[in-house]
Each structure stands twice: as structure tokens, then as C-alpha cells.
Design a protein around this motif. Structure first.
Motif, PDB file in Angstrom:
ATOM      1  N   TYR A  16     -38.731  71.617  40.152  1.00  0.00           N
ATOM      2  CA  TYR A  16     -39.924  70.784  40.030  1.00  0.00           C
ATOM      3  C   TYR A  16     -40.648  70.718  41.370  1.00  0.00           C
ATOM      4  CZ  TYR A  16     -39.018  68.768  35.382  1.00  0.00           C
ATOM      5  OH  TYR A  16     -38.844  68.569  34.034  1.00  0.00           O
ATOM      6  N   SER A  17     -41.939  70.470  41.303  1.00  0.00           N
ATOM      7  CA  SER A  17     -42.714  70.183  42.510  1.00  0.00           C
ATOM      8  C   SER A  17     -42.729  68.682  42.756  1.00  0.00           C
ATOM      9  CB  SER A  17     -44.150  70.694  42.363  1.00  0.00           C
ATOM     10  OG  SER A  17     -44.187  72.104  42.264  1.00  0.00           O
ATOM     11  N   ILE A  18     -42.736  68.321  44.030  1.00  0.00           N
ATOM     12  CA  ILE A  18     -42.956  66.934  44.446  1.00  0.00           C
ATOM     13  C   ILE A  18     -44.332  66.916  45.101  1.00  0.00           C
ATOM     14  CG2 ILE A  18     -42.134  65.033  45.882  1.00  0.00           C
ATOM     15  CD1 ILE A  18     -39.309  66.177  45.612  1.00  0.00           C
ATOM     16  N   TRP A  19     -45.207  66.060  44.582  1.00  0.00           N
ATOM     17  CA  TRP A  19     -46.627  66.153  44.907  1.00  0.00           C
ATOM     18  C   TRP A  19     -47.041  65.204  46.023  1.00  0.00           C
ATOM     19  CZ3 TRP A  19     -48.330  70.377  42.739  1.00  0.00           C
ATOM     20  CH2 TRP A  19     -47.781  70.796  41.523  1.00  0.00           C
ATOM     21  N   GLN A  20     -48.017  65.672  46.806  1.00  0.00           N
ATOM     22  CA  GLN A  20     -48.636  64.868  47.859  1.00  0.00           C
ATOM     23  C   GLN A  20     -49.657  63.898  47.270  1.00  0.00           C
ATOM     24  OE1 GLN A  20     -48.293  64.912  51.330  1.00  0.00           O
ATOM     25  NE2 GLN A  20     -49.845  63.305  51.485  1.00  0.00           N
ATOM     26  N   ASN A  21     -50.335  64.358  46.220  1.00  0.00           N
ATOM     27  CA  ASN A  21     -51.369  63.542  45.582  1.00  0.00           C
ATOM     28  C   ASN A  21     -51.555  64.030  44.151  1.00  0.00           C
ATOM     29  OD1 ASN A  21     -53.054  65.894  45.695  1.00  0.00           O
ATOM     30  ND2 ASN A  21     -53.581  65.346  47.811  1.00  0.00           N
ATOM     31  N   PHE A  22     -52.486  63.407  43.445  1.00  0.00           N
ATOM     32  CA  PHE A  22     -52.702  63.779  42.052  1.00  0.00           C
ATOM     33  C   PHE A  22     -53.808  64.818  41.886  1.00  0.00           C
ATOM     34  CE2 PHE A  22     -50.404  59.749  41.636  1.00  0.00           C
ATOM     35  CZ  PHE A  22     -49.354  60.202  40.849  1.00  0.00           C
ATOM     36  N   ASN A  23     -54.165  65.453  42.998  1.00  0.00           N
ATOM     37  CA  ASN A  23     -54.917  66.703  42.945  1.00  0.00           C
ATOM     38  C   ASN A  23     -53.954  67.886  42.957  1.00  0.00           C
ATOM     39  OD1 ASN A  23     -57.512  65.483  42.961  1.00  0.00           O
ATOM     40  ND2 ASN A  23     -57.327  65.164  45.187  1.00  0.00           N
ATOM     41  N   TRP A  24     -52.638  67.558  42.884  1.00  0.00           N
ATOM     42  CA  TRP A  24     -51.544  68.518  42.758  1.00  0.00           C
ATOM     43  C   TRP A  24     -51.368  69.387  44.000  1.00  0.00           C
ATOM     44  CZ3 TRP A  24     -49.503  65.821  39.388  1.00  0.00           C
ATOM     45  CH2 TRP A  24     -50.212  65.327  38.281  1.00  0.00           C
ATOM     46  N   LYS A  25     -51.517  68.747  45.157  1.00  0.00           N
ATOM     47  CA  LYS A  25     -51.132  69.400  46.403  1.00  0.00           C
ATOM     48  C   LYS A  25     -49.632  69.185  46.588  1.00  0.00           C
ATOM     49  CE  LYS A  25     -51.820  69.392  51.418  1.00  0.00           C
ATOM     50  NZ  LYS A  25     -52.516  68.768  52.575  1.00  0.00           N
ATOM     51  N   LYS A  26     -48.898  70.289  46.715  1.00  0.00           N
ATOM     52  CA  LYS A  26     -47.433  70.186  46.807  1.00  0.00           C
ATOM     53  C   LYS A  26     -47.008  69.644  48.174  1.00  0.00           C
ATOM     54  CE  LYS A  26     -44.770  73.485  45.109  1.00  0.00           C
ATOM     55  NZ  LYS A  26     -43.964  74.740  45.001  1.00  0.00           N
ATOM     56  N   LYS A  27     -46.034  68.729  48.146  1.00  0.00           N
ATOM     57  CA  LYS A  27     -45.456  68.174  49.378  1.00  0.00           C
ATOM     58  C   LYS A  27     -44.056  68.727  49.616  1.00  0.00           C
ATOM     59  CE  LYS A  27     -44.482  63.601  51.489  1.00  0.00           C
ATOM     60  NZ  LYS A  27     -45.177  63.821  52.774  1.00  0.00           N
ATOM     61  N   ILE A  85     -42.906  62.639  41.844  1.00  0.00           N
ATOM     62  CA  ILE A  85     -42.223  63.621  41.002  1.00  0.00           C
ATOM     63  C   ILE A  85     -42.266  63.166  39.549  1.00  0.00           C
ATOM     64  CG2 ILE A  85     -39.915  62.586  41.226  1.00  0.00           C
ATOM     65  CD1 ILE A  85     -38.753  65.438  41.253  1.00  0.00           C
ATOM     66  N   ASN A  86     -42.406  64.133  38.658  1.00  0.00           N
ATOM     67  CA  ASN A  86     -42.295  63.844  37.236  1.00  0.00           C
ATOM     68  C   ASN A  86     -40.899  63.293  36.967  1.00  0.00           C
ATOM     69  OD1 ASN A  86     -41.892  64.163  34.355  1.00  0.00           O
ATOM     70  ND2 ASN A  86     -43.688  65.508  34.354  1.00  0.00           N
ATOM     71  N   GLU A  87     -40.814  62.143  36.310  1.00  0.00           N
ATOM     72  CA  GLU A  87     -39.509  61.494  36.158  1.00  0.00           C
ATOM     73  C   GLU A  87     -38.532  62.326  35.345  1.00  0.00           C
ATOM     74  OE1 GLU A  87     -39.221  57.776  34.160  1.00  0.00           O
ATOM     75  OE2 GLU A  87     -40.123  58.511  32.300  1.00  0.00           O
ATOM     76  N   SER A  88     -39.027  63.317  34.582  1.00  0.00           N
ATOM     77  CA  SER A  88     -38.115  64.167  33.820  1.00  0.00           C
ATOM     78  C   SER A  88     -37.281  65.064  34.729  1.00  0.00           C
ATOM     79  CB  SER A  88     -38.883  65.008  32.799  1.00  0.00           C
ATOM     80  OG  SER A  88     -39.806  65.864  33.428  1.00  0.00           O
ATOM     81  N   GLY A  89     -37.619  65.115  36.019  1.00  0.00           N
ATOM     82  CA  GLY A  89     -36.811  65.839  36.997  1.00  0.00           C
ATOM     83  C   GLY A  89     -35.774  64.968  37.669  1.00  0.00           C
TER      84      GLY A  89
END
Length: 253
Positions: A33-44, A83-87
């Protein structure tokens, strides 16, 4: 969906919706899964960087796309990202995190650790001094939010011993546990024991071949079965094999 009085809603022009407080602990259970910096989907981060770790989900967003995104923090208070909680898996022990299967054998290597009843750390169930040098079965572990791994230990009777910080143990290569130095001379005083090549019980010699001889026990293993096996060498430095110490006595030579 239907009609609803707007007084029961909050206007929000962001697809993630409003922040909602949570205050739970979760274990990262997916490594893709990706962990995001923001909800523009920039990966952190990638979830693989935190796989198996327990983190604090201080809050969440129920996104318009149907997913819940947790806002995660590590044990130093540093924000990890969304992170999406399903991860994740919600912890059933609070800061202790979730049980993870292990099935290893470990030797207790310190005599000054508490062995805990639970992750409130309010009550000690046992103490490492009672098991020092013994080999126990670590059926599973918990990666605690405090950064330590706690092993769930059992003795060879199947009795649960408790939770112990893994720093107080050494992992063995099997049920024999970890090697421990010895450096003693022993006399073979039984002629009806096997001397083993390995702990799959492949025979190397019979004790009768060395009966009444003095050999060097450079080290030993405290096996999970409750027996101590000495690692024997002759005067030339050649390895003889492993023998149950019950077939020996300490030499006066």
C-alpha cells in the motif's frame, strides 16, 4: 440514497471529508500500500517501510471514494501519513499491537527481565531469572508501539510463560536453542547412549566407543525437551558430536 435535512450535515468541498478523531492503535498488515502525504495522492511512504509495526491512528477521514484513511503517528509523535485502513489491522491489545505467528525456539539469555501478564505492564507473570539458559517456544510475537518486540513464550509442557522482550533472548536454529559456551572436561560414564551428528537425531557414534574417556565439552545446548546436550571434542580438537550430559560426569583431570 434519499432526502436528508441539511442540519444533519457539514458542508465540505474536500472529497476526503472532515477529520474525525479516533485514538486507536493499528498494525500495518499489508506491504503493498501507499502511505499518502495528502489527498492529491502524493506518496509519502510505502507500507512496506512499516510492515508489521504498530502505529497510532489519531484520526481518520471517510473519503468520498468509499475508503477510510487513517492518520498515522509513530511512537515519537512523528506523523507518518494517511493509509487506507484496509492495509491495517486494529489492535486488540491497545499499544501491544496484533499477534503475529512466529514458531521459533529461543533461549533466555538474561536474568533481569520481567515476563509480563499483559501489555499494561502492571503485573509481572514470571521473571527471566526463573528461565535463564532455558529454551522456550515463541509461538508468536507482538510489535509494541514502544518499539520493542514481545515474544509469547511457552514451555515444553505447553504452559504459557508470558510476554518477554525479545532482547532478553537468543534465537536458536531449532528446538535445541542457542549454543552456550562451557569449556569443561567430562568423563563418559554410560555406554548405552547415542552421540548425535545433529538435532535431527542422526547418530554419529555410540557412547560405548568413548566409554571412560575424558573429552572436552566446549559448549552445550539446553534443548526444548528439557535435556542438556554437550558438544564434545577429543584431545586432537576433532569434534565428536552431541551427547546428553546424563551420560557424563565432570572430570577431575
Amino acid at each position: 440514497m434519499g432526502y436528508m435535512n441539511e442540519n444533519g450535515t457539514t458542508i465540505n468541498n474536500k472529497p476526503q471529508g472532515d477529520y474525525q478523531s479516533y485514538g486507536e492503535y493499528v498494525t500495518i498488515s499489508k506491504d503493498n500500500y501507499s502511505i499518502w502525504q495528502n489527498f492529491n495522492w502524493k506518496k509519502k511512504h510505502d507500507s512496506a517501510d512499516y510492515y508489521g509495526q504498530t502505529l497510532e491512528a489519531r484520526g481518520y477521514y471517510d473519503h468520498f471514494n468509499g475508503s477510510r484513511f487513517l492518520s498515522l503517528y509513530d511512537n515519537t509523535g512523528t506523523w507518518v501519513g494517511y493509509i487506507n485502513e484496509s492495509g491495517t489491522n486494529l489492535s486488540d491489545t491497545g499499544k501491544g499491537g496484533n499477534y503475529q505467528s512466529y514458531n521459533k525456539f529461543v533461549t533466555v539469555s538474561v536474568d533481569n527481565y520481567d515476563i509480563w501478564q499483559d501489555f499494561n505492564f502492571s503485573r509481572s507473570r514470571n521473571h527471566s531469572s526463573n528461565y535463564y539458559g532455558q529454551t522456550l517456544e515463541a509461538r508468536g510475537y507482538y510489535n509494541h508501539f514502544n518499539g520493542s518486540r514481545y515474544l509469547s513464550l511457552y514451555d515444553n509442557g505447553g504452559t504459557w510463560v508470558g510476554y518477554m522482550n525479545e532482547n532478553g533472548t537468543k534465537i536458536g536454529n531449532g528446538e535445541q536453542g542457542s549454543y552456550q559456551g562451557y569449556g569443561e572436561k567430562v568423563l563418559i560414564n554410560k555406554d548405552n547412549y547415542s552421540i548425535w551428528q545433529n538435532f535431527n537425531w542422526k547418530k554419529k557414534h555410540d557412547s560405548a566407543d568413548y566409554y571412560r574417556q575424558t573429552l572436552e565439552a566446549r559448549g552445550y545446548y539446553n534443548h526444548f525437551n528439557g535435556s542438556r546436550f554437550l558438544s564434545l571434542y577429543n584431545d586432537d580438537g576433532s569434534w565428536i558430536g552431541y551427547i546428553n550430559e546424563n551420560a557424563t560426569e565432570l572430570s577431575n583431570d
